[in-house]
Design a protein around this motif. Structure first.
Motif, PDB file in Angstrom:
ATOM      1  N   THR A 103      -8.852  -0.429 -11.358  1.00  0.00           N
ATOM      2  CA  THR A 103      -8.063   0.974 -11.858  1.00  0.00           C
ATOM      3  C   THR A 103      -7.306   0.807 -13.238  1.00  0.00           C
ATOM      4  O   THR A 103      -6.849  -0.599 -13.162  1.00  0.00           O
ATOM      5  N   SER A 104      -6.868   1.516 -13.796  1.00  0.00           N
ATOM      6  CA  SER A 104      -5.952   1.077 -15.040  1.00  0.00           C
ATOM      7  C   SER A 104      -4.621   1.731 -14.870  1.00  0.00           C
ATOM      8  O   SER A 104      -3.470   1.112 -15.197  1.00  0.00           O
ATOM      9  N   THR A 105      -4.347   2.832 -14.538  1.00  0.00           N
ATOM     10  CA  THR A 105      -3.147   3.511 -14.449  1.00  0.00           C
ATOM     11  C   THR A 105      -2.926   3.825 -12.924  1.00  0.00           C
ATOM     12  O   THR A 105      -1.600   4.170 -12.551  1.00  0.00           O
ATOM     13  N   THR A 157      -6.711  -4.710 -12.445  1.00  0.00           N
ATOM     14  CA  THR A 157      -6.422  -4.016 -13.270  1.00  0.00           C
ATOM     15  C   THR A 157      -6.624  -4.614 -14.761  1.00  0.00           C
ATOM     16  O   THR A 157      -5.610  -5.125 -15.185  1.00  0.00           O
ATOM     17  N   THR A 158      -7.859  -4.311 -15.179  1.00  0.00           N
ATOM     18  CA  THR A 158      -8.048  -4.995 -16.509  1.00  0.00           C
ATOM     19  C   THR A 158      -8.434  -3.859 -17.585  1.00  0.00           C
ATOM     20  O   THR A 158      -9.512  -3.721 -18.234  1.00  0.00           O
ATOM     21  N   ALA A 159      -7.395  -2.513 -17.452  1.00  0.00           N
ATOM     22  CA  ALA A 159      -7.726  -1.458 -18.214  1.00  0.00           C
ATOM     23  C   ALA A 159      -9.028  -1.061 -18.026  1.00  0.00           C
ATOM     24  O   ALA A 159      -9.559  -0.751 -16.939  1.00  0.00           O
ATOM     25  N   CYS A 160      -9.788  -0.659 -19.352  1.00  0.00           N
ATOM     26  CA  CYS A 160     -11.231   0.062 -19.155  1.00  0.00           C
ATOM     27  C   CYS A 160     -12.229  -0.715 -18.683  1.00  0.00           C
ATOM     28  O   CYS A 160     -13.316  -0.415 -18.711  1.00  0.00           O
ATOM     29  N   ALA A 162     -12.176  -2.451 -15.714  1.00  0.00           N
ATOM     30  CA  ALA A 162     -11.677  -2.765 -14.415  1.00  0.00           C
ATOM     31  C   ALA A 162     -12.879  -2.635 -13.684  1.00  0.00           C
ATOM     32  O   ALA A 162     -13.188  -3.385 -12.488  1.00  0.00           O
ATOM     33  N   GLU A 188      -9.868   6.387 -10.993  1.00  0.00           N
ATOM     34  CA  GLU A 188      -8.929   6.694 -11.848  1.00  0.00           C
ATOM     35  C   GLU A 188      -8.607   8.312 -11.979  1.00  0.00           C
ATOM     36  O   GLU A 188      -9.502   8.957 -11.940  1.00  0.00           O
ATOM     37  N   LEU A 335     -11.282   5.621 -18.149  1.00  0.00           N
ATOM     38  CA  LEU A 335     -10.584   4.481 -18.033  1.00  0.00           C
ATOM     39  C   LEU A 335     -11.054   3.478 -17.185  1.00  0.00           C
ATOM     40  O   LEU A 335     -12.086   2.939 -17.214  1.00  0.00           O
ATOM     41  N   GLY A 336     -10.204   3.301 -16.033  1.00  0.00           N
ATOM     42  CA  GLY A 336     -10.450   2.129 -15.253  1.00  0.00           C
ATOM     43  C   GLY A 336     -11.637   2.564 -14.226  1.00  0.00           C
ATOM     44  O   GLY A 336     -12.239   1.332 -13.465  1.00  0.00           O
ATOM     45  N   GLY A 391     -11.328  -2.967 -22.805  1.00  0.00           N
ATOM     46  CA  GLY A 391     -10.157  -2.073 -22.737  1.00  0.00           C
ATOM     47  C   GLY A 391      -9.064  -2.548 -23.507  1.00  0.00           C
ATOM     48  O   GLY A 391      -8.921  -3.622 -24.121  1.00  0.00           O
TER      49      GLY A 391
END
Length: 404
Positions: A103-105, A157-160, A162, A188, A335-336, A391
């Motif tokens: 996930t990112s957020t 959590t590696t941003a986009c 992930a 996400e 995103l993630g 990401g």
């Protein structure tokens, strides 16, 4: 090396709930972007929101009340994936089942809601369950509880990037014999006023307000930014020998994984694509394949001016003329969860021999020279494919799949 396969998958996206409806819409090239009524008043409010998602109906009232929307998407996608794999959690050895989610957020919606309560109503109105709803690790924790998975339990959590990071990590757990089954993917739910406002302020989002359905247009000359989205995808991964012993026909082999960092800029890609290239070449080397073996690339294709040109140049430099698509034209950028959704799309393209079109691609940017599918799906038989995810923070992850 031990061969790892995907035996099940599940999806939730702006196209709907479940793999069949998602694949149908992706192949139809029918965009899901629209002005978001939940974000009225925000200047740039085009999003791709999951339609008609009723958490109480899908998960039951107790589970819906104690989980964030991100976790809810993950639970629904995981349930579909497990059923698709022909597995029954009550019958498996939970100590040998792991979970790796990206996930990112994280629980963005929960944070937004509780911050408002804290600052506007006072600390006594903050939910007592905040501490067991909001932390990112609980995305995997709730899946473990729901499905009796007691093995390694991780959130990356590696941003986009992930989703592919989770898939690559899951493969490593299986190769190391730490698990027999791993649920891997991404979830996400970032469509909050705070996050969407920030993306708009930084100029990352499309401002095609008069034509929201046409806002996400990867590789198109008229693209002007991404469209944020929500959703989830989960893959069931096992060793090939175990799948054969169960009599299951895999969707595909997770043949290779590569990851890297640009080390260049927090929001812009390295203009030379050097980090992306390192991740691609690492994945190919891990898979024991050459660039010429890759017949299809599911591109990151974010619809941003910089990314699409940089990625296309990297594809042209590294591969031997693969057929390229970006499904973000239909589903936006989750995103993630985006890379996990695109991993499922890549597997489906391998299985069906059908590469979906890049929605809204009307005139390819003259700087982009790769073969991008547009208009309608293209029949194409190939043995191996790659999916790219890049990401913020310059984080890159690439997964190579091949036929079983």
């Amino acid at each position: 090396m031990t061969e790892v396969v995907v035996t099940g998958y599940g999806t939730v996206s702006a196209a709907g709930i479940g793999v069949p409806v998602n694949w149908d819409r992706v192949c139809a090239g029918a965009p899901t972007a629209a002005r978001d009524p939940e974000l009225t008043g925000i200047p740039v409010n085009i999003t791709c929101r999951v339609p008609g998602f009723d958490a109480e109906a899908l998960l039951g009232r107790p589970e819906a009340r104690r989980t964030d929307r991100t976790t809810q998407f993950g639970l629904v996608a995981a349930r579909e994936a497990i059923a698709d794999a022909g597995l029954e959690p009550h019958a498996w050895d939970g100590a040998r089942v792991g979970i790796v989610m990206g996930t990112s957020t994280g629980a963005a919606g929960t944070y937004d809601r509780e911050y408002v309560r804290y600052f506007e109503e006072g600390p006594e109105w903050v939910s007592p369950t905040f501490g067991v709803t909001a932390p990112m690790n609980l995305l995997a924790g709730y899946l473990a509880s729901a499905f009796g998975a007691y093995g390694p339990n991780l959130v990356v959590t590696t941003a986009c990037a992930a989703g592919p990071t989770a898939i690559g990590t899951a493969r490593q757990l299986l190769v190391a014999d730490m698990c027999d089954i791993v649920l891997a993917g991404g979830a996400e739910a970032p469509l909050t006023g705070l996050l969407v406002s920030s993306l708009g302020q930084m100029g990352a989002m499309s401002r095609r307000l008069a034509d929201p359905a046409g806002a996400s247009r990867p590789f198109d000359a008229a693209r002007d930014g991404m469209v944020p989205a929500e959703g989830a995808a989960v893959l069931v991964m096992e060793r090939s020998a175990d799948a054969r012993a169960r009599g299951v026909q895999p969707h595909g082999v997770v043949a290779g994984y590569g990851a890297s960092a640009d080390g260049y800029h927090m929001s812009a890609p390295d203009p030379e694509g050097r980090g992306a290239e390192r991740a691609i070449r690492m994945a190919l080397r891990d898979a024991g394949l050459s660039a010429a073996d890759i017949g299809h690339v599911n591109a990151h294709g974010s619809s941003t001016p910089l990314n699409d040109v940089t990625e296309s140049r990297t594809i042209a430099r590294v591969y031997d003329d693969p057929v390229v698509t970006s499904t973000k034209g239909v589903l936006g950028h989750a995103l993630g969860a985006a890379g996990a959704l695109e991993a499922v799309h890549t597997l489906l393209a391998l299985e069906t021999g059908m590469i979906p079109p890049t929605a809204n691609l009307e005139q390819v940017d003259e700087q982009i020279t790769v073969d991008v599918v547009a208009g309608e799906p293209r029949k194409h038989t190939f043995e191996a494919a790659a999916t790219h995810s890049f990401g913020f923070g310059g984080q890159n992850a690439v997964v190579v799949f091949r036929r079983p």
